[in-house]
Design a protein around this motif. Structure first.
Motif, PDB file in Angstrom:
ATOM      1  N   UNK A   1       0.878  -1.164   0.000  1.00  0.00           N
ATOM      2  CA  UNK A   1       0.000   0.000   0.000  1.00  0.00           C
ATOM      3  C   UNK A   1       0.918   1.217   0.000  1.00  0.00           C
ATOM      4  N   UNK A   2       1.069   1.823  -1.172  1.00  0.00           N
ATOM      5  CA  UNK A   2       2.094   2.854  -1.366  1.00  0.00           C
ATOM      6  C   UNK A   2       1.588   4.232  -0.980  1.00  0.00           C
ATOM      7  N   UNK A   3       2.435   4.970  -0.257  1.00  0.00           N
ATOM      8  CA  UNK A   3       2.138   6.355   0.091  1.00  0.00           C
ATOM      9  C   UNK A   3       3.202   7.310  -0.449  1.00  0.00           C
ATOM     10  N   UNK A   4       4.210   6.790  -1.109  1.00  0.00           N
ATOM     11  CA  UNK A   4       5.242   7.637  -1.724  1.00  0.00           C
ATOM     12  C   UNK A   4       5.576   7.157  -3.124  1.00  0.00           C
ATOM     13  N   UNK A   5       5.863   8.109  -3.999  1.00  0.00           N
ATOM     14  CA  UNK A   5       6.400   7.834  -5.323  1.00  0.00           C
ATOM     15  C   UNK A   5       7.661   8.662  -5.503  1.00  0.00           C
TER      16      UNK A   5
ATOM     17  N   UNK B   1      -2.865   9.054  -6.794  1.00  0.00           N
ATOM     18  CA  UNK B   1      -3.647   8.229  -5.886  1.00  0.00           C
ATOM     19  C   UNK B   1      -3.614   8.595  -4.430  1.00  0.00           C
ATOM     20  N   UNK B   2      -3.161   9.801  -4.071  1.00  0.00           N
ATOM     21  CA  UNK B   2      -3.061  10.209  -2.673  1.00  0.00           C
ATOM     22  C   UNK B   2      -4.382   9.971  -1.927  1.00  0.00           C
ATOM     23  N   UNK B   3      -4.274   9.580  -0.668  1.00  0.00           N
ATOM     24  CA  UNK B   3      -3.035   9.401   0.091  1.00  0.00           C
ATOM     25  C   UNK B   3      -2.422   8.008   0.000  1.00  0.00           C
ATOM     26  N   UNK B   4      -3.171   7.056  -0.585  1.00  0.00           N
ATOM     27  CA  UNK B   4      -2.698   5.672  -0.575  1.00  0.00           C
ATOM     28  C   UNK B   4      -3.220   4.931  -1.795  1.00  0.00           C
ATOM     29  N   UNK B   5      -2.351   4.110  -2.387  1.00  0.00           N
ATOM     30  CA  UNK B   5      -2.765   3.310  -3.532  1.00  0.00           C
ATOM     31  C   UNK B   5      -2.160   1.916  -3.427  1.00  0.00           C
ATOM     32  N   UNK B   6      -2.743   1.013  -4.149  1.00  0.00           N
ATOM     33  CA  UNK B   6      -2.245  -0.348  -4.210  1.00  0.00           C
ATOM     34  C   UNK B   6      -1.158  -0.459  -5.270  1.00  0.00           C
ATOM     35  N   UNK B   7      -0.090  -1.186  -4.938  1.00  0.00           N
ATOM     36  CA  UNK B   7       0.888  -1.608  -5.935  1.00  0.00           C
ATOM     37  C   UNK B   7       0.934  -3.130  -5.885  1.00  0.00           C
ATOM     38  N   UNK B   8       0.492  -3.746  -6.960  1.00  0.00           N
ATOM     39  CA  UNK B   8       0.503  -5.206  -7.073  1.00  0.00           C
ATOM     40  C   UNK B   8       1.297  -5.508  -8.337  1.00  0.00           C
ATOM     41  N   UNK B   9       2.610  -5.597  -8.174  1.00  0.00           N
ATOM     42  CA  UNK B   9       3.560  -5.415  -9.268  1.00  0.00           C
ATOM     43  C   UNK B   9       3.507  -6.471 -10.363  1.00  0.00           C
ATOM     44  N   UNK B  10       2.878  -7.585 -10.124  1.00  0.00           N
ATOM     45  CA  UNK B  10       2.814  -8.608 -11.165  1.00  0.00           C
ATOM     46  C   UNK B  10       1.509  -8.519 -11.965  1.00  0.00           C
ATOM     47  N   UNK B  11       0.857  -7.342 -11.906  1.00  0.00           N
ATOM     48  CA  UNK B  11      -0.386  -7.140 -12.649  1.00  0.00           C
ATOM     49  C   UNK B  11      -0.335  -5.854 -13.469  1.00  0.00           C
ATOM     50  N   UNK B  12      -1.189  -5.797 -14.473  1.00  0.00           N
ATOM     51  CA  UNK B  12      -1.327  -4.587 -15.283  1.00  0.00           C
ATOM     52  C   UNK B  12      -1.892  -3.441 -14.454  1.00  0.00           C
TER      53      UNK B  12
ATOM     54  N   UNK C   1      -6.527   5.994  -4.523  1.00  0.00           N
ATOM     55  CA  UNK C   1      -7.467   6.654  -3.601  1.00  0.00           C
ATOM     56  C   UNK C   1      -8.141   5.643  -2.673  1.00  0.00           C
ATOM     57  N   UNK C   2      -7.347   4.782  -2.043  1.00  0.00           N
ATOM     58  CA  UNK C   2      -7.915   3.721  -1.223  1.00  0.00           C
ATOM     59  C   UNK C   2      -8.644   4.272   0.000  1.00  0.00           C
ATOM     60  N   UNK C   3      -9.806   3.682   0.270  1.00  0.00           N
ATOM     61  CA  UNK C   3     -10.599   4.052   1.433  1.00  0.00           C
ATOM     62  C   UNK C   3     -10.865   2.857   2.350  1.00  0.00           C
TER      63      UNK C   3
END
Length: 258
Positions: free
Chosen positions: A194-198, A208-219, A226-228
């Motif tokens: 769950x990424x908060x920095x780029x 995507x602030x403040x938080x986004x998903x990074x699931x690196x083996x997917x498109x 914008x995770x809630x």
């Protein structure tokens, strides 16, 4: 690996093709039950093949600082169109909370500060968008698996569903709200964070602030912004279109592994 490269090209091409025919054309295609059944069978075969050929903990390629792209385009929308998100953005997301609930023993609501106090992971990876572009960025965030382990998964838990602040269509039943899902194999992958920095800075709104998903083996469309809320479920059949994601409900593959 030849398999991964071929699949990436195939998925990007097919998903871009869906975009070119538009949502109306896509709906017309998937309403044909025979076509829909064939696509579903093909996707199950793809998932099975990927799981068989690629070890579940194999890492996506990571790059060096010198490889970071000078420009990293935002994927998807650039800002949620909601009053609630606008209010959170004005106060620097101090009132924002990430809820983790569903099939967990200990539901939680975490602030951005809470997440930043937890162990983190930094990874430099490539983002592959279905629109045909790629970019390399350095992401820092909290490993999702550790959070789920802390919350305690109940028997029957199979999927992590990501509910977002972004609403792409105005609908009464909520089906226009962006959401995504992954299974627990991908949720516990070491590069799923769950990424908060780029690139060493707190996420900008467009990313995507403040938080986004990074699931690196997917498109890219699987990397929800914008995770809630993260809801742990045994099925997503009762969620809106029942396909496990906003774009999946509109014809994209649920499994977008590369």
């Amino acid at each position: 690996m030849t398999f991964s490269i071929t699949r990436r090209r195939l998925l990007i091409g097919s998903a871009a093709g869906l975009g070119t025919i538009g949502l109306t054309g896509c709906d017309e295609v998937v309403q044909n039950s025979n076509v829909e059944n064939v696509l579903a069978m093909a996707e199950k075969l793809t998932i099975g093949s990927q799981r068989l050929l690629v070890p579940k903990h194999e890492l996506a390629r990571e790059f060096s600082e010198a490889d970071i792209s000078p420009i990293f385009k935002p994927n998807g929308t650039s800002q949620p169109d909601s009053e609630e998100y606008a209010r959170m953005m004005e106060n620097g997301f101090a009132d924002w909370r990430l809820k983790i609930d569903g099939l967990v023993e200990r539901p939680v609501a975490l602030s951005l500060a809470d997440l930043k106090r937890l162990p983190s992971r930094t990874q430099i990876t490539r983002h592959d968008c279905v629109e045909g572009w790629s970019a390399i960025g350095k992401w820092t965030g909290t490993p999702l698996g550790a959070l789920l382990q802390s919350a305690g998964l109940k028997p029957g838990a199979r999927y992590a569903v990501f509910h977002c602040a972004d609403q792409l269509e105005q609908t009464l039943d909520g089906s226009g709200t962006y959401y995504e899902s992954i299974d627990l194999i991908d949720a516990f992958h070491p590069q799923t964070i769950l990424a908060y920095q780029l690139n060493g800075k707190d996420l900008e709104v467009a990313h995507g602030a403040p938080l986004r998903l990074r699931v690196e083996r997917h498109l890219g469309y699987k990397h929800a912004k914008y995770l809630m809320r993260i809801e742990i479920k045994d099925s997503f059949a009762e969620l809106w279109g029942g396909k496990g994601g906003f774009w999946e409900d509109r014809g994209y593959e649920w499994y977008a592994g590369i």
